[in-house]
Scaffold this active site. Structure first.
Site, short mmCIF file in Angstrom:
data_model
loop_
_atom_site.label_atom_id
_atom_site.label_comp_id
_atom_site.label_asym_id
_atom_site.label_seq_id
_atom_site.Cartn_x
_atom_site.Cartn_y
_atom_site.Cartn_z
N HIS A 1 159.92 104.24 11.61
CA HIS A 1 160.56 104.10 12.93
C HIS A 1 162.06 104.39 12.83
O HIS A 1 162.63 105.08 13.68
CB HIS A 1 160.35 102.69 13.48
N HIS B 1 154.83 105.66 17.05
CA HIS B 1 153.44 105.35 16.77
C HIS B 1 152.60 106.59 17.03
O HIS B 1 152.80 107.30 18.02
CB HIS B 1 152.96 104.19 17.65
N GLU C 1 157.83 100.60 9.20
CA GLU C 1 159.08 100.24 9.89
C GLU C 1 160.21 101.20 9.52
O GLU C 1 161.03 101.57 10.38
CB GLU C 1 159.47 98.80 9.55
#
Length: 417
Positions: free
Chosen positions: A10, A16, A7
């Site tokens: 990100h 991804h 996370e």
């Protein structure tokens, strides 16, 4: 920890891995088995992702696992084109070497421009301290010139105190000859390895030769769809990238030959205690053999790609005598499955009567024994219900008929938001 790092990745700008523009060269996305709300997580982002020249990494913490967001939690939604990577994808232990390299390239690429520290085997200068090297997984030393130091973790008893387990006695740099030598996991085979251990071996053949690796004797690891306890082979010409990870109970039956004169073997246990592995290794003049030999590929509506078959369609095949090549798709055929839920058109279904009980079920269930000490036999959830009429994913047996719960699950997800 890996979930947190995923996370944070990100937040730092990482997508991804399976969304990279080059992803379909490494994985196949099975859209039919993905919960509709999550289809966007699997789409390629050609105009949005800058790979910064970093190679695709099937061991990235940003990569989805085999059954991510599957409609029935069992069907594969991500299939690796090289089948030996199937249990590598989806790891959530930590950022991979290439994950870190991507972040450092994006934010710190000019930090060590004037420094001259030399790092071996693809390592590079640490941006925060250019006199040090960041080394690929399995490598260590000041310049990544040797194997990574072994590790053992803490064993917690009743949450009141911790016992530091003795350091695993394994790993090293091995200069190979034409004679076989052996490498094995800690305490192989009895009492076997313990939880939270890591060891690595740097294997070096004479210049111009390669490294040959063959698994021998007993082989057993905790069995998970993404390997948590495993032995990893890094045998490509890029030792920075994640290698094949093997776990469960089926010993690889082929021998492997590295692409160069250097290879890395990594052992890692996180959760369990088990037998582990044993390999024999030697220097060889043989041609590189880094994966399972490809079969002749039959590609039409009934397709085979590196051993993965789509069972829904059957028409006259087109045979291509070349690995990793897709032929043109044929016309959609009539439903060929007699039961279990087949497809007449791309979105149509037919023959929804559940298939009969597998005649081999009784034998499978008798072999599905529980763990006995540190030796585990196969414990595959997929056979636990084989004594009931079966349906093909994403269909489920409802009173003898195969029904898809895709729409129902989609509605439930929206109601929960």
């Amino acid at each position: 920890m890996g979930v947190i790092e995923h996370e944070i990745g990100h937040a730092l700008g990482l997508w991804h891995e399976q969304s990279r523009p080059d992803a379909l060269g490494y994985v196949t996305i099975e859209r039919d088995f993905i919960l509709p709300s999550y289809i966007s997580d699997f789409l390629q982002r050609d105009d949005e992702i800058d790979t910064l020249g970093i190679p695709y990494d099937l061991g990235s913490v940003m990569h989805y696992g085999s059954t991510a967001f599957s409609v029935d939690q069992k069907s594969k939604t991500v299939v690796t084109r090289d089948s030996l990577y199937q249990q590598t994808i989806g790891q959530r232990e930590k950022l991979s070497f290439y994950d870190v390299a991507t972040i450092n390239t994006a934010y710190c690429k000019d930090e060590c421009k004037t420094e001259k520290t030399k790092c071996e085997y693809g390592g590079y200068m640490r941006p925060s301290k250019c006199s040090e090297c960041l080394c690929p997984d399995g490598l260590g030393g000041e310049r990544c010139e040797k194997n990574e130091e072994p590790r053992s973790g803490f064993f917690v008893v009743c949450s009141l105190y911790s016992l530091l387990l003795p350091e695993a006695e394994c790993g090293g740099v091995i200069s190979l000859t034409d004679e076989w030598t052996t490498v094995e996991s800690p305490n192989y085979p009895d009492p076997g390895y313990e939880a939270d251990q890591k060891c690595s071996w740097l294997l070096k053949s004479p210049k111009g030769k390669r490294v040959e690796i063959e698994f021998i004797e007993d082989f057993s690891f905790l069995c998970t769809s993404t390997c948590v306890d495993f032995v990893e082979l890094k045998i490509s010409d890029d030792l920075r990238n994640t290698g094949f990870r093997f776990c469960c109970y089926d010993k690889p039956e082929i021998s492997f030959v590295s692409q160069t004169d250097t290879a890395i073997v990594i052992f890692r246990s996180q959760l369990s205690a088990d037998i582990g592995f044993k390999i024999q290794i030697r220097s060889t003049d043989a041609e590189a053999r880094t994966t399972i030999a490809p079969t002749i590929i039959t590609t039409t509506s009934e397709s085979t790609v590196l051993g993965y078959r789509n069972p829904y369609f059957s028409v006259a095949p087109i045979t291509v005598d070349t690995p990793n090549v897709w032929a043109d798709w044929g016309e959609w055929s009539q439903c060929s499955r007699t039961c279990g839920g087949g497809r007449r058109q791309e979105f149509g279904t037919c023959n929804l009567k559940a298939c009969p009980v597998d005649k081999h079920c009784a034998k499978l269930l008798s072999n599905n024994r529980l763990c006995n000490g540190k030796v585990c036999t196969k414990n595959d959830i997929s056979i636990s219900s084989c004594d009931a009429p079966q349906c093909c994913p994403p269909f489920q047996n409802v009173d003898g008929m195969c029904q898809s719960d895709q729409d129902a699950q989609h509605d439930e997800l929206w109601l929960s938001i």
